[in-house]
Design a protein around this motif. Structure first.
Motif, PDB file in Angstrom:
ATOM      1  N   LEU A 201     -10.625 -17.836   2.694  1.00  0.00           N
ATOM      2  CA  LEU A 201      -9.589 -17.672   1.671  1.00  0.00           C
ATOM      3  C   LEU A 201      -9.049 -16.246   1.652  1.00  0.00           C
ATOM      4  N   ILE A 202      -9.954 -15.273   1.809  1.00  0.00           N
ATOM      5  CA  ILE A 202      -9.528 -13.866   1.844  1.00  0.00           C
ATOM      6  C   ILE A 202      -8.622 -13.612   3.053  1.00  0.00           C
ATOM      7  N   LYS A 203      -9.001 -14.175   4.193  1.00  0.00           N
ATOM      8  CA  LYS A 203      -8.186 -14.017   5.397  1.00  0.00           C
ATOM      9  C   LYS A 203      -6.804 -14.649   5.222  1.00  0.00           C
ATOM     10  N   GLU A 204      -6.766 -15.822   4.619  1.00  0.00           N
ATOM     11  CA  GLU A 204      -5.487 -16.494   4.377  1.00  0.00           C
ATOM     12  C   GLU A 204      -4.630 -15.708   3.399  1.00  0.00           C
ATOM     13  N   ALA A 205      -5.267 -15.083   2.413  1.00  0.00           N
ATOM     14  CA  ALA A 205      -4.526 -14.261   1.449  1.00  0.00           C
ATOM     15  C   ALA A 205      -3.890 -13.052   2.127  1.00  0.00           C
ATOM     16  N   ALA A 206      -4.623 -12.442   3.064  1.00  0.00           N
ATOM     17  CA  ALA A 206      -4.081 -11.298   3.796  1.00  0.00           C
ATOM     18  C   ALA A 206      -2.885 -11.714   4.651  1.00  0.00           C
ATOM     19  N   GLU A 207      -2.988 -12.867   5.315  1.00  0.00           N
ATOM     20  CA  GLU A 207      -1.884 -13.361   6.128  1.00  0.00           C
ATOM     21  C   GLU A 207      -0.675 -13.696   5.260  1.00  0.00           C
ATOM     22  N   CYS A 208      -0.945 -14.256   4.094  1.00  0.00           N
ATOM     23  CA  CYS A 208       0.139 -14.590   3.168  1.00  0.00           C
ATOM     24  C   CYS A 208       0.849 -13.321   2.700  1.00  0.00           C
ATOM     25  N   ARG A 209       0.097 -12.275   2.468  1.00  0.00           N
ATOM     26  CA  ARG A 209       0.685 -11.010   2.033  1.00  0.00           C
ATOM     27  C   ARG A 209       1.555 -10.399   3.132  1.00  0.00           C
ATOM     28  N   LYS A 210       1.087 -10.485   4.373  1.00  0.00           N
ATOM     29  CA  LYS A 210       1.884  -9.989   5.488  1.00  0.00           C
ATOM     30  C   LYS A 210       3.203 -10.751   5.596  1.00  0.00           C
ATOM     31  N   GLY A 211       3.116 -12.078   5.435  1.00  0.00           N
ATOM     32  CA  GLY A 211       4.327 -12.883   5.490  1.00  0.00           C
ATOM     33  C   GLY A 211       5.280 -12.548   4.369  1.00  0.00           C
ATOM     34  N   LEU A 212       4.749 -12.246   3.192  1.00  0.00           N
ATOM     35  CA  LEU A 212       5.590 -11.880   2.055  1.00  0.00           C
ATOM     36  C   LEU A 212       6.299 -10.551   2.293  1.00  0.00           C
ATOM     37  N   ASP A 213       5.574  -9.594   2.860  1.00  0.00           N
ATOM     38  CA  ASP A 213       6.186  -8.296   3.179  1.00  0.00           C
ATOM     39  C   ASP A 213       7.292  -8.453   4.225  1.00  0.00           C
ATOM     40  N   LEU A 214       7.031  -9.301   5.246  1.00  0.00           N
ATOM     41  CA  LEU A 214       8.036  -9.529   6.280  1.00  0.00           C
ATOM     42  C   LEU A 214       9.265 -10.223   5.697  1.00  0.00           C
ATOM     43  N   ALA A 215       9.049 -11.182   4.794  1.00  0.00           N
ATOM     44  CA  ALA A 215      10.172 -11.883   4.176  1.00  0.00           C
ATOM     45  C   ALA A 215      11.023 -10.928   3.348  1.00  0.00           C
ATOM     46  N   GLU A 216      10.358 -10.049   2.617  1.00  0.00           N
ATOM     47  CA  GLU A 216      11.087  -9.067   1.809  1.00  0.00           C
ATOM     48  C   GLU A 216      11.892  -8.124   2.698  1.00  0.00           C
TER      49      GLU A 216
END
Length: 224
Positions: A201-216
């Protein structure tokens, strides 16, 4: 549109590669045929380096390259009159140029570009008048074409990807909490800790955060 770009991508021909090749060839054409530049390859090189994943990345790369080249050209023009091209002069010009850029707290990419530009202007600027100014001009042309190419030809939009990532993260969070709740009802020596589920779950959260930064970032300077 994604289905159209997915087919060439299977053979390694991604959209970014296509835009890089297009920007480089267009920069060469503009510099050589329209502007009659003696060094059109500098415009093409600038375009190749400037095309990045997002438009914002391209703008940042173009800014770094232009600032670095101007800095290197100025240093070589100020100090190059007292030196002939050789081991000592190359060492001294690069040392001074990178030192000043570091002192001004410039980006590492800018510092490297200052060194490259200082060396080229020192080596070729003395043999040809106007070489230094042409280096700056052609870099601006190539960088501008690269930014426009990246912005106008299917610019990166990472919002759909991050939406899917957030949905997947939400489902994984719910499943993890359900599993952890079930573990509370288990007792004894064989009781599991749920560490692997939490790590996933922690790993998925980190990947989700990276995707959010890229989207922004992909929405910045994006005309679409």
């Amino acid at each position: 549109m994604s289905s159209i770009t997915d087919i060439p991508a299977k053979f390694g021909l991604t959209l970014q590669i296509f835009k890089t090749a297009f920007a480089a060839s267009l920069s060469w054409f503009v510099a050589s045929s329209l502007l009659h530049s003696d060094y059109p390859y500098f415009a093409a090189v600038a375009a190749i380096i400037t095309v990045q994943v997002t438009v914002a990345d391209s703008v940042n790369k173009a800014t770094q390259r232009i600032v670095g080249i101007i800095g290197g050209v100025l240093i070589s023009m100020l100090l190059g009159h007292w030196f002939q091209v050789g081991v000592f002069s190359i060492f001294f010009i690069i040392l001074i140029g990178m030192g000043i850029a570091k002192l001004l707290r410039m980006n590492p990419q800018i510092i490297s570009q200052v060194a490259v530009s200082s060396l080229l202007v020192l080596a070729f600027g003395q043999a040809r008048e106007g070489y230094a100014y042409e280096r700056i001009f052609e870099t601006i042309v190539g960088s501008a074409i690269a930014v426009l190419t990246n912005a106008l030809i299917i610019p990166q939009n990472a919002v759909p990807d991050v939406e899917r990532s957030i949905i997947a993260f939400s489902k994984l969070s719910a499943a993890t909490l359900t599993n952890l709740t079930a573990l509370l009802d288990v007792s004894g020596a064989r009781r599991k800790t749920g560490r692997s589920e939490v790590d996933a779950l922690i790993k998925e959260a980190a990947e989700c955060r990276k995707g959010l930064d890229l989207a922004e970032q992909s929405l910045k300077y994006n005309p679409c």
